[in-house]
Design a protein around this motif. Structure first.
Motif, PDB file in Angstrom:
ATOM      1  N   SER A 257       1.078  -1.598   0.247  1.00  0.00           N
ATOM      2  CA  SER A 257      -0.066   0.342  -0.623  1.00  0.00           C
ATOM      3  C   SER A 257       0.820   1.226   0.501  1.00  0.00           C
ATOM      4  CB  SER A 257      -0.940   0.698   1.541  1.00  0.00           C
ATOM      5  OG  SER A 257      -0.046   0.221   2.606  1.00  0.00           O
ATOM      6  N   ILE A 258       2.102   1.374   0.974  1.00  0.00           N
ATOM      7  CA  ILE A 258       2.666   1.967   0.861  1.00  0.00           C
ATOM      8  C   ILE A 258       3.630   2.511  -0.490  1.00  0.00           C
ATOM      9  CG2 ILE A 258       4.604   3.001   1.610  1.00  0.00           C
ATOM     10  CD1 ILE A 258       4.055   2.154   4.149  1.00  0.00           C
ATOM     11  N   LEU A 259       3.686   1.362  -1.267  1.00  0.00           N
ATOM     12  CA  LEU A 259       4.492   0.917  -2.606  1.00  0.00           C
ATOM     13  C   LEU A 259       3.606   1.689  -3.525  1.00  0.00           C
ATOM     14  CD1 LEU A 259       6.794  -1.946  -2.958  1.00  0.00           C
ATOM     15  CD2 LEU A 259       8.110   0.836  -2.363  1.00  0.00           C
ATOM     16  N   GLY A 260       2.585   1.128  -3.220  1.00  0.00           N
ATOM     17  CA  GLY A 260       1.102   1.998  -4.743  1.00  0.00           C
ATOM     18  C   GLY A 260       1.321   0.569  -5.836  1.00  0.00           C
ATOM     19  N   PHE A 261       1.601  -0.281  -5.129  1.00  0.00           N
ATOM     20  CA  PHE A 261       1.834  -1.669  -6.285  1.00  0.00           C
ATOM     21  C   PHE A 261       1.962  -2.802  -5.696  1.00  0.00           C
ATOM     22  CE2 PHE A 261       5.672  -0.225  -6.733  1.00  0.00           C
ATOM     23  CZ  PHE A 261       6.411  -0.743  -5.930  1.00  0.00           C
ATOM     24  N   ALA A 262       1.164  -4.108  -6.284  1.00  0.00           N
ATOM     25  CA  ALA A 262       1.360  -5.257  -5.537  1.00  0.00           C
ATOM     26  C   ALA A 262       3.066  -5.911  -5.501  1.00  0.00           C
ATOM     27  CB  ALA A 262       1.200  -6.338  -6.058  1.00  0.00           C
ATOM     28  N   VAL A 263       3.590  -6.976  -4.777  1.00  0.00           N
ATOM     29  CA  VAL A 263       5.067  -7.334  -5.212  1.00  0.00           C
ATOM     30  C   VAL A 263       4.766  -8.719  -5.784  1.00  0.00           C
ATOM     31  CG1 VAL A 263       7.079  -7.829  -3.642  1.00  0.00           C
ATOM     32  CG2 VAL A 263       6.044  -5.477  -3.442  1.00  0.00           C
ATOM     33  N   LYS A 264       5.215  -8.999  -7.054  1.00  0.00           N
ATOM     34  CA  LYS A 264       5.173 -10.356  -7.027  1.00  0.00           C
ATOM     35  C   LYS A 264       6.597 -11.615  -6.261  1.00  0.00           C
ATOM     36  CE  LYS A 264       6.693 -13.664 -10.929  1.00  0.00           C
ATOM     37  NZ  LYS A 264       7.676 -13.740 -11.703  1.00  0.00           N
ATOM     38  N   ILE A 265       5.416 -11.981  -5.660  1.00  0.00           N
ATOM     39  CA  ILE A 265       6.272 -13.541  -5.039  1.00  0.00           C
ATOM     40  C   ILE A 265       6.112 -14.781  -5.936  1.00  0.00           C
ATOM     41  CG2 ILE A 265       5.020 -14.775  -2.659  1.00  0.00           C
ATOM     42  CD1 ILE A 265       5.367 -11.786  -2.226  1.00  0.00           C
ATOM     43  N   ASP A 266       7.609 -15.169  -4.915  1.00  0.00           N
ATOM     44  CA  ASP A 266       7.877 -16.745  -5.181  1.00  0.00           C
ATOM     45  C   ASP A 266       7.918 -17.732  -4.075  1.00  0.00           C
ATOM     46  OD1 ASP A 266       9.803 -18.488  -6.598  1.00  0.00           O
ATOM     47  OD2 ASP A 266      11.368 -17.529  -5.902  1.00  0.00           O
ATOM     48  N   ARG A 267       7.163 -18.346  -4.338  1.00  0.00           N
ATOM     49  CA  ARG A 267       6.788 -19.312  -3.065  1.00  0.00           C
ATOM     50  C   ARG A 267       7.814 -20.256  -2.454  1.00  0.00           C
ATOM     51  NH1 ARG A 267       2.304 -17.600  -0.702  1.00  0.00           N
ATOM     52  NH2 ARG A 267       0.994 -16.702  -2.026  1.00  0.00           N
ATOM     53  N   GLN A 268       8.700 -20.307  -1.808  1.00  0.00           N
ATOM     54  CA  GLN A 268       9.533 -21.015  -0.957  1.00  0.00           C
ATOM     55  C   GLN A 268       9.207 -22.195  -0.119  1.00  0.00           C
ATOM     56  OE1 GLN A 268      13.082 -20.983  -2.495  1.00  0.00           O
ATOM     57  NE2 GLN A 268      12.077 -19.527  -4.034  1.00  0.00           N
ATOM     58  N   PRO A 269       9.720 -23.255  -0.527  1.00  0.00           N
ATOM     59  CA  PRO A 269      10.107 -23.902   0.820  1.00  0.00           C
ATOM     60  C   PRO A 269       9.871 -23.919   2.408  1.00  0.00           C
ATOM     61  CG  PRO A 269      11.621 -24.882  -0.825  1.00  0.00           C
ATOM     62  CD  PRO A 269      11.072 -23.684  -0.920  1.00  0.00           C
ATOM     63  N   SER A 270       8.827 -24.143   3.021  1.00  0.00           N
ATOM     64  CA  SER A 270       9.145 -23.104   4.428  1.00  0.00           C
ATOM     65  C   SER A 270      10.957 -24.340   4.809  1.00  0.00           C
ATOM     66  CB  SER A 270       7.971 -24.684   5.641  1.00  0.00           C
ATOM     67  OG  SER A 270       8.720 -25.805   5.561  1.00  0.00           O
ATOM     68  N   ARG A 271      11.081 -22.731   6.020  1.00  0.00           N
ATOM     69  CA  ARG A 271      12.854 -22.910   6.905  1.00  0.00           C
ATOM     70  C   ARG A 271      12.387 -23.548   8.328  1.00  0.00           C
ATOM     71  NH1 ARG A 271      14.764 -16.718   7.112  1.00  0.00           N
ATOM     72  NH2 ARG A 271      13.191 -16.491   8.245  1.00  0.00           N
ATOM     73  N   PRO A 272      13.567 -24.845   8.018  1.00  0.00           N
ATOM     74  CA  PRO A 272      12.982 -24.950   9.338  1.00  0.00           C
ATOM     75  C   PRO A 272      13.100 -24.583  11.037  1.00  0.00           C
ATOM     76  CG  PRO A 272      14.588 -26.299   7.936  1.00  0.00           C
ATOM     77  CD  PRO A 272      14.288 -25.235   7.344  1.00  0.00           C
ATOM     78  N   GLY A 273      12.940 -24.211  12.310  1.00  0.00           N
ATOM     79  CA  GLY A 273      13.505 -23.489  12.947  1.00  0.00           C
ATOM     80  C   GLY A 273      13.005 -22.093  13.347  1.00  0.00           C
ATOM     81  N   ASP A 274      11.776 -21.753  11.982  1.00  0.00           N
ATOM     82  CA  ASP A 274      11.519 -20.601  11.694  1.00  0.00           C
ATOM     83  C   ASP A 274      10.016 -20.475  12.804  1.00  0.00           C
ATOM     84  OD1 ASP A 274      10.760 -18.259  11.029  1.00  0.00           O
ATOM     85  OD2 ASP A 274      10.116 -18.147   9.003  1.00  0.00           O
ATOM     86  N   GLN A 275      10.306 -18.919  13.625  1.00  0.00           N
ATOM     87  CA  GLN A 275       8.608 -19.407  14.716  1.00  0.00           C
ATOM     88  C   GLN A 275       8.045 -18.886  14.013  1.00  0.00           C
ATOM     89  OE1 GLN A 275      10.943 -15.733  16.490  1.00  0.00           O
ATOM     90  NE2 GLN A 275      10.715 -16.580  18.353  1.00  0.00           N
ATOM     91  N   SER A 276       6.365 -19.785  14.498  1.00  0.00           N
ATOM     92  CA  SER A 276       4.927 -19.280  13.949  1.00  0.00           C
ATOM     93  C   SER A 276       4.423 -18.034  14.663  1.00  0.00           C
ATOM     94  CB  SER A 276       4.360 -20.822  14.123  1.00  0.00           C
ATOM     95  OG  SER A 276       4.394 -20.839  15.546  1.00  0.00           O
ATOM     96  N   ARG A 277       4.931 -17.484  15.862  1.00  0.00           N
ATOM     97  CA  ARG A 277       5.067 -16.434  16.567  1.00  0.00           C
ATOM     98  C   ARG A 277       5.354 -16.226  17.801  1.00  0.00           C
ATOM     99  NH1 ARG A 277      -0.739 -17.215  21.174  1.00  0.00           N
ATOM    100  NH2 ARG A 277      -0.972 -14.612  20.705  1.00  0.00           N
ATOM    101  N   THR A 278       5.675 -14.491  17.411  1.00  0.00           N
ATOM    102  CA  THR A 278       5.721 -14.152  18.512  1.00  0.00           C
ATOM    103  C   THR A 278       5.120 -12.874  19.231  1.00  0.00           C
ATOM    104  OG1 THR A 278       7.030 -11.334  17.160  1.00  0.00           O
ATOM    105  CG2 THR A 278       8.684 -14.464  17.283  1.00  0.00           C
ATOM    106  N   LYS A 279       4.826 -12.601  20.333  1.00  0.00           N
ATOM    107  CA  LYS A 279       4.331 -11.818  20.776  1.00  0.00           C
ATOM    108  C   LYS A 279       4.802 -11.524  22.056  1.00  0.00           C
ATOM    109  CE  LYS A 279      -0.247 -10.636  23.355  1.00  0.00           C
ATOM    110  NZ  LYS A 279      -0.697  -9.764  22.418  1.00  0.00           N
ATOM    111  N   ALA A 280       5.377 -10.155  22.854  1.00  0.00           N
ATOM    112  CA  ALA A 280       6.341  -9.676  23.395  1.00  0.00           C
ATOM    113  C   ALA A 280       5.581  -9.666  24.771  1.00  0.00           C
ATOM    114  CB  ALA A 280       6.873  -7.882  22.698  1.00  0.00           C
TER     115      ALA A 280
END
Length: 314
Positions: A257-280
């Motif tokens: 919305s800030i850029l004013g256009f959509a960014v093309k997405i390249d879907r990649q396999p999931s990343r081991p160890g990545d967090q599903s949620r962070t809430k401080a």
């Protein structure tokens, strides 16, 4: 005060150097200018600091002699230097030596001093594990080499405090973004891909991940506030971040919305160890540090887009 900052040419370290300098402190920086990402970007940060008369020393905490810098004249150390993030290109040895061994070598030098600096260890929500929603007194469950080695370094620092060898605190930071964010991180990469018409790599499932995306200046507020509460902070751990949660999808849509256009997405396999949620959970920081982050995600991302355009788009 005379303050030493490690990892001074990095993202959060450079902002902290500037804030400490603006508060009237004498700031000395150390950075090893690691090739983990383009060294030229760190050089840009270092040059900004040098123009403010902040000296940056090119040293590796793992191998170089720091005893000429870590002296009785240093009042406080802010320790940012680390092997960051979750990356398939980083080995366990990289995380161990940069995050744990480098910290231990600094503490060895400090132990020889007659007047010891206050030590502020910069840790991470990755210590908590796949869901970083805990309070500081709950048991962490790190799921990445990054989280494991950062927890080990934190406990090493706190062990020195428990034994009365120095005064120290550790700060667990949550999903920091803003100007100078590393190029491998979400928003700098997303903005780069959008403005330069490149596909943005999005890891499978990560669009639904929840994050306490926290603007860098709000993080720095909490970091430097330790100086005003040293006695209360000694031996303690604090979460620093915003209590507001947003999905990665919301973050992407906000940038678009800030850029004013959509960014093309390249879907990649999931990343081991990545967090599903962070809430401080920042109840403790609010109570002891008077910590109160204020910047909205849209405000922070507008600042980051402006920084990127001014720095990298001719």
């Amino acid at each position: 005060m005379k303050i030493l900052v490690t990892g001074a040419a990095g993202f959060i370290g450079s902002h902290t150097c500037e804030r400490l300098h603006s508060l009237g402190h004498t700031v000395i920086g150390i950075d090893n200018f690691s090739p983990y990402y383009d060294v030229a970007l760190k050089e840009l940060n270092a040059e900004i600091l040098r123009k403010q008369n902040i000296t940056i020393h090119h040293l590796d905490l793992r191998t170089d002699d720091t005893s000429t810098l870590i002296t009785n004249e240093i009042d406080a150390i802010f320790h940012f230097a680390a092997q960051p993030g979750i990356s398939a290109s980083s080995s366990f040895e990289d995380y161990y030596t940069n995050n744990f061994l480098a910290t231990q070598r600094m503490l060895d030098v400090i132990e020889t001093l007659s007047s010891k600096p206050y030590f502020v260890n910069i840790a991470t929500s990755s210590i908590y594990g796949l869901e970083a929603t805990l309070t500081e007194d709950q048991a962490p469950l790190p799921a990445s080499w990054y989280g494991v080695t950062k927890q080990a370094a934190e406990q090493l620092v706190l062990a020195y405090s428990r034994r009365g060898l120095l005064e120290a605190t550790s700060l667990r930071l949550y999903s920091v973004y803003g100007p100078r964010e590393r190029p491998d991180k979400l928003y700098t990469r997303l903005i780069d891909c959008g403005l330069n018409k490149k596909p943005f790599p999005l890891f499978e499932g990560s669009a639904k991940h929840l994050r306490s995306f926290t603007y860098v200046q709000d993080i720095v507020d909490g970091i430097v506030s330790v100086l005003d509460h040293q006695e209360a902070c000694n031996g303690e751990v604090f979460n620093l971040g915003t209590e507001e949660e947003n999905t990665t999808k919301t973050g992407i849509e906000t940038v678009e919305s800030i850029l004013g256009f959509a960014v093309k997405i390249d879907r990649q396999p999931s990343r081991p160890g990545d967090q599903s949620r962070t809430k401080a959970n920042i109840d403790k920081a609010r109570r002891i540090l008077n910590y109160n982050p204020q910047t909205s995600l849209k405000e922070g991302l507008e600042a980051q887009v402006t920084w990127f355009r001014e720095s990298f788009i001719s």
